[in-house]
Structure formats: C-alpha cells, structure tokens
Design an enzyme around this catalytic site. Structure first.
Site, mmCIF file in Angstrom:
data_model
loop_
_atom_site.group_PDB
_atom_site.id
_atom_site.type_symbol
_atom_site.label_atom_id
_atom_site.label_comp_id
_atom_site.label_asym_id
_atom_site.label_seq_id
_atom_site.Cartn_x
_atom_site.Cartn_y
_atom_site.Cartn_z
ATOM 1 N N GLY A 107 0.783 -5.188 0.928
ATOM 2 C CA GLY A 107 0.064 -5.398 0.100
ATOM 3 C C GLY A 107 0.500 -6.138 -0.946
ATOM 4 N N ASN A 149 3.632 -7.379 7.076
ATOM 5 C CA ASN A 149 4.338 -7.030 8.141
ATOM 6 C C ASN A 149 3.766 -5.608 8.945
ATOM 7 O OD1 ASN A 149 4.749 -5.528 5.726
ATOM 8 N ND2 ASN A 149 6.831 -4.725 6.500
ATOM 9 N N GLU A 150 2.342 -5.403 8.631
ATOM 10 C CA GLU A 150 2.019 -4.182 9.198
ATOM 11 C C GLU A 150 2.129 -4.007 10.328
ATOM 12 O OE1 GLU A 150 -0.477 -5.300 5.105
ATOM 13 O OE2 GLU A 150 0.681 -6.275 6.779
ATOM 14 N N LEU A 203 0.764 -1.305 0.067
ATOM 15 C CA LEU A 203 -0.126 -0.151 -0.004
ATOM 16 C C LEU A 203 0.856 1.293 0.090
ATOM 17 C CD1 LEU A 203 -2.788 -0.999 2.419
ATOM 18 C CD2 LEU A 203 -2.721 -1.274 0.143
#
Length: 289
Positions: free
Chosen positions: A140, A164-165, A95
């Site tokens: 993403g 890995n957010e 993202l």
C-alpha cells in the site's frame, strides 16, 4: 485565524524554493498520524506520515489522510503536495494487517471502502503530487507513491518498493494492478505482481516505478525542484490533462466499487487467508522479541 492567513503571517516574503522546507508554516493538522505543514507563499504543502513504527495504513490513518486531502484541495493557496515520512527507514509499510485479521465482515467492508476512497482522492488529486520515498515502500505504500505525479527515492539499498502482496498470500486488487500497469507497463507488471517483487532504488528507477533516485539527504530538495517545474505549467491545463489520462482507470473502480468491497470481504474472511495472516503476524512478533 485561517490556515492561509496564518501561513502568510508566519512566512512574510518566503519566496525562494530552497527555503520552502526551512520556513514551512508550523500548521499541525488532525492527529499524531498525519502532519501537514504549509508554505502559502510557495503554494506547497508537505504531508508527513507519523504512524509509528512503520506508518501502516490503519483505518484511522487512512481516514485522516482523506480528510487532510480534502482540506488541502479546498485551500486555493495550495497548488502542490509533497508526501514524506517521519518514521526512520520506512515510507509506509502499506495496508494495516490488524484491520484485515480477526475482525468481522462489517469492519473489513468499512476498511476497504476507506482505502478505496483514499486511492480515488489521490489518483484524481488536482494538486501536483510528489512522493519523497525516504524509506521502505511495499504494498500500500507503493500504491500511494504510484498515485503521485512524480516519485523521488532515496538512494539507500535497504529501501525497496513494489507490490509484494503475493508473498503474503494476498492478491493485489485490480485497481492496484491498473495503477502499476499505468506506471511501468503490462509485461513488467505481470512479472512484478506474480512474483511480488520489491525493487531497490537503482532497479526501481530502471523499471520506472520511481522517476528519480538521489542521495538520501537530497530527497526533499529534489522534490522541491520537481515541484517548481510542474507548478510552472498553468493549473487548468495540467489538471484537465491529468484527469483525461486517469479517468478510464478511475471509472473502472467506480463502476465496480461495491463488488470490489464484497470481493475483498469474502477473500479476507477465508479461513486459509486468516491463518496465513495469523502466521505472518506471529512471525513479526518473533522478530521483534
């Protein structure tokens, strides 16, 4: 001239799988961010990410991906789709943080709706989809690859893949989670998501987030071999089976789509999240300097 007709004119007699990429139709689609090349004789399209430096999923790129997917789905000569990257060392960084930082709520809502639409199209795609992961594939980028029917990753220890957010102070949405659970199972997802793990190729293969690891110069040929195997199955039987398997996950987002957008806008607008994103973006600028 229509795409299919142009492909036939440029590729008379292109039958062998080994020649698919060597003799693909030079059909450049949309803009600089996404390139589509089609071999009508083989029934395969290759969609290349071209949004340097790291193929971030900006609103513009997401929109182009959706439009190109729709075009390919309507082209009955195309039965299979391969995703790859033209950016050295990066499949997709995921993202676009610049679409999630310093914007107004209306932009956040527009962006998130577009990301939802991309996932819905990819996850339900009637074509056989294969990701050739030829670079780093976090967040993403990992989501895009997991929507595919099969994933081939280059055997390069510098390349990693995962959601890995949490490392960025962000929470992966429930449909990201659902996609991961469907791919690697519940317990592995619980560990992976909470720790924000990024897996190098061998570990990614072990945990099941990719299906095959091959030398870097063989990712495309491996993808073509996989594609040939999948296209040997009658389309209607494979498509109905895929839809049956994935329908509960798709329905889960469709039922909550508006609420998910509202939740994203509320979350990303928090001062603490905006400050965290600001710090991360500043860190990236310092690395480039």
């Amino acid at each position: 001239m229509a795409l299919a007709s142009r492909a036939r004119a440029l590729l008379p007699g292109a039958r062998s799988w080994g020649a698919v990429l060597a003799r693909v139709t030079a059909q450049r689609a949309m803009s600089h961010r996404v390139v589509v090349e089609t071999d009508a004789a083989a029934g395969v399209a290759v969609m290349k990410f071209r949004n340097p430096p790291v193929n971030s999923l900006s609103l513009e790129m997401v929109t182009e991906l959706v439009i190109n997917l729709e075009k390919l789905e309507n082209d009955k000569t195309v039965r299979g789709l391969i995703f790859t990257s033209e950016s050295p060392g990066v499949f997709s960084s995921g993202l676009n943080l610049l679409d999630m930082y310093g914007r107004n709520p209306a932009h956040y809502a527009e962006y998130w709706k577009a990301v939802q639409e991309l996932w819905l199209r990819l996850y339900q795609c009637p074509m056989v989809t294969v990701a050739t992961i030829n670079g780093a594939c976090p967040a993403g980028g990992c989501l895009i690859s997991m929507t595919c029917d099969y994933r081939v990753m280059a055997d390069n220890p510098k390349y990693t893949i995962g959601l890995n957010e949490t490392q960025l102070g962000i929470v992966a949405p429930f449909w990201f989670k659902d996609t991961l659970v469907n791919t690697i199972g519940y317990r592995a997802s619980e560990i992976s998501l909470q720790l924000g793990l990024l897996y190098p190729p061998a570990e990614a293969l072990r945990v099941g987030i990719v299906d095959k690891v091959v030398p870097e110069d063989q990712v495309h040929s491996a993808a073509l071999a996989v594609m040939a195997q999948w296209l040997a199955i009658p389309d209607h039987a494979r498509q109905l089976t895929k839809a049956m398997l994935r329908k509960p996950t798709v329905d889960n987002l469709v039922r909550q789509r508006d609420a998910d957008i509202q939740q994203f806008v509320s979350f990303i607008s928090r001062d603490s999240i905006q400050k965290g994103l600001q710090m991360y973006l500043q860190m990236l600028k310092q690395k480039k300097a």
